[in-house]
Design a protein around this motif. Sequence first.
Motif, PDB file in Angstrom:
ATOM      1  N   TYR A  18       0.830  -1.201   0.000  1.00 20.12           N
ATOM      2  CA  TYR A  18       0.000   0.000   0.000  1.00 20.12           C
ATOM      3  C   TYR A  18       0.868   1.256   0.000  1.00 20.12           C
ATOM      4  N   ALA A  19       1.911   1.260   0.811  1.00 27.81           N
ATOM      5  CA  ALA A  19       2.814   2.417   0.838  1.00 27.81           C
ATOM      6  C   ALA A  19       3.453   2.625  -0.529  1.00 27.81           C
ATOM      7  N   LEU A  20       3.887   1.553  -1.163  1.00 30.34           N
ATOM      8  CA  LEU A  20       4.511   1.675  -2.486  1.00 30.34           C
ATOM      9  C   LEU A  20       3.517   2.128  -3.541  1.00 30.34           C
ATOM     10  N   TYR A  21       2.287   1.641  -3.482  1.00 28.80           N
ATOM     11  CA  TYR A  21       1.265   2.102  -4.429  1.00 28.80           C
ATOM     12  C   TYR A  21       1.118   3.621  -4.322  1.00 28.80           C
ATOM     13  N   TYR A  22       1.005   4.084  -3.094  1.00 26.12           N
ATOM     14  CA  TYR A  22       0.797   5.513  -2.872  1.00 26.12           C
ATOM     15  C   TYR A  22       2.012   6.323  -3.320  1.00 26.12           C
ATOM     16  N   ARG A  26       2.222   9.299  -6.247  1.00 21.87           N
ATOM     17  CA  ARG A  26       2.549  10.661  -5.839  1.00 21.87           C
ATOM     18  C   ARG A  26       3.746  11.226  -6.604  1.00 21.87           C
ATOM     19  N   GLY A  27       4.806  10.454  -6.729  1.00 22.24           N
ATOM     20  CA  GLY A  27       6.005  10.940  -7.396  1.00 22.24           C
ATOM     21  C   GLY A  27       6.650  12.067  -6.607  1.00 22.24           C
ATOM     22  N   GLY A  28       7.810  11.821  -6.073  1.00 23.53           N
ATOM     23  CA  GLY A  28       8.505  12.819  -5.265  1.00 23.53           C
ATOM     24  C   GLY A  28       8.455  12.457  -3.798  1.00 23.53           C
ATOM     25  N   PRO A  29       9.274  13.120  -2.998  1.00 29.39           N
ATOM     26  CA  PRO A  29       9.303  12.833  -1.558  1.00 29.39           C
ATOM     27  C   PRO A  29       7.949  13.101  -0.902  1.00 29.39           C
ATOM     28  N   VAL A  30       7.545  12.179  -0.035  1.00 29.91           N
ATOM     29  CA  VAL A  30       6.253  12.277   0.639  1.00 29.91           C
ATOM     30  C   VAL A  30       6.492  12.129   2.142  1.00 29.91           C
ATOM     31  N   PRO A  31       5.872  13.003   2.954  1.00 35.84           N
ATOM     32  CA  PRO A  31       5.994  12.855   4.409  1.00 35.84           C
ATOM     33  C   PRO A  31       5.410  11.518   4.868  1.00 35.84           C
ATOM     34  N   ILE A  32       6.062  10.919   5.836  1.00 36.30           N
ATOM     35  CA  ILE A  32       5.623   9.616   6.341  1.00 36.30           C
ATOM     36  C   ILE A  32       4.200   9.691   6.880  1.00 36.30           C
ATOM     37  N   GLU A  33       3.848  10.799   7.519  1.00 40.82           N
ATOM     38  CA  GLU A  33       2.498  10.946   8.053  1.00 40.82           C
ATOM     39  C   GLU A  33       1.458  10.857   6.939  1.00 40.82           C
ATOM     40  N   VAL A  85      10.634  11.587   5.536  1.00 40.62           N
ATOM     41  CA  VAL A  85      10.112  11.479   4.176  1.00 40.62           C
ATOM     42  C   VAL A  85      10.569  10.184   3.528  1.00 40.62           C
ATOM     43  N   VAL A  86       9.825   9.793   2.509  1.00 44.17           N
ATOM     44  CA  VAL A  86      10.154   8.606   1.731  1.00 44.17           C
ATOM     45  C   VAL A  86       9.859   8.914   0.273  1.00 44.17           C
ATOM     46  N   ASP A  87      10.643   8.312  -0.624  1.00 44.89           N
ATOM     47  CA  ASP A  87      10.502   8.571  -2.046  1.00 44.89           C
ATOM     48  C   ASP A  87      10.841   7.302  -2.819  1.00 44.89           C
ATOM     49  N   VAL A  88      10.215   7.157  -3.967  1.00 40.21           N
ATOM     50  CA  VAL A  88      10.516   6.060  -4.880  1.00 40.21           C
ATOM     51  C   VAL A  88      11.015   6.690  -6.172  1.00 40.21           C
ATOM     52  N   THR A  89      12.237   6.328  -6.576  1.00 41.56           N
ATOM     53  CA  THR A  89      12.818   6.898  -7.791  1.00 41.56           C
ATOM     54  C   THR A  89      13.504   5.814  -8.601  1.00 41.56           C
ATOM     55  N   GLY A  90      13.416   5.934  -9.896  1.00 39.39           N
ATOM     56  CA  GLY A  90      14.132   5.014 -10.775  1.00 39.39           C
ATOM     57  C   GLY A  90      13.722   3.570 -10.628  1.00 39.39           C
ATOM     58  N   THR A  91      12.437   3.333 -10.417  1.00 40.06           N
ATOM     59  CA  THR A  91      11.959   1.961 -10.260  1.00 40.06           C
ATOM     60  C   THR A  91      12.213   1.179 -11.547  1.00 40.06           C
ATOM     61  N   PRO A  92      12.856   0.015 -11.453  1.00 39.99           N
ATOM     62  CA  PRO A  92      13.092  -0.808 -12.642  1.00 39.99           C
ATOM     63  C   PRO A  92      11.766  -1.196 -13.303  1.00 39.99           C
TER      64      PRO A  92
END
Length: 112
Positions: A18-22, A26-33, A85-92
């Motif tokens: 669920y966290a990864l879906y979100y 969103r794209g970009g850093p997202v606050p953990i809250e 914060v958490v971010d997902v970048t460059g996902t294969p």
Amino acid sequence: MVSLDRVFELLSKERRRYALYYLEQRGGPVPIEEVAEQVTEWETEGVPESIPEELFERVECSLRHTDLPKASEAEYVEYDPERGVVDVTGTPPEVDAILTVAKVIERPDRNP
């Protein structure tokens, strides 16, 4: 090439998925809250106003101390606990494909 075992390990827990879906949408850093709020809403199929504060706090704690650190073992998940914060970048592409299919099957954003 990304190991399929590694991808399945990353996606083995619903809360982490669920966290990864979100994060992907969103794209970009997202606050953990913010991540915790959305994950809690999806887990309960509720609306934010009806979610008990203690449940939100448990989800946030789990994300901070278990799920996001585990997810950050993947080089494309950047988790900064000090900044919150958490971010997902460059996902294969392989991970994107599996994540997309998993989200379609699981449909966390469906209306209750």
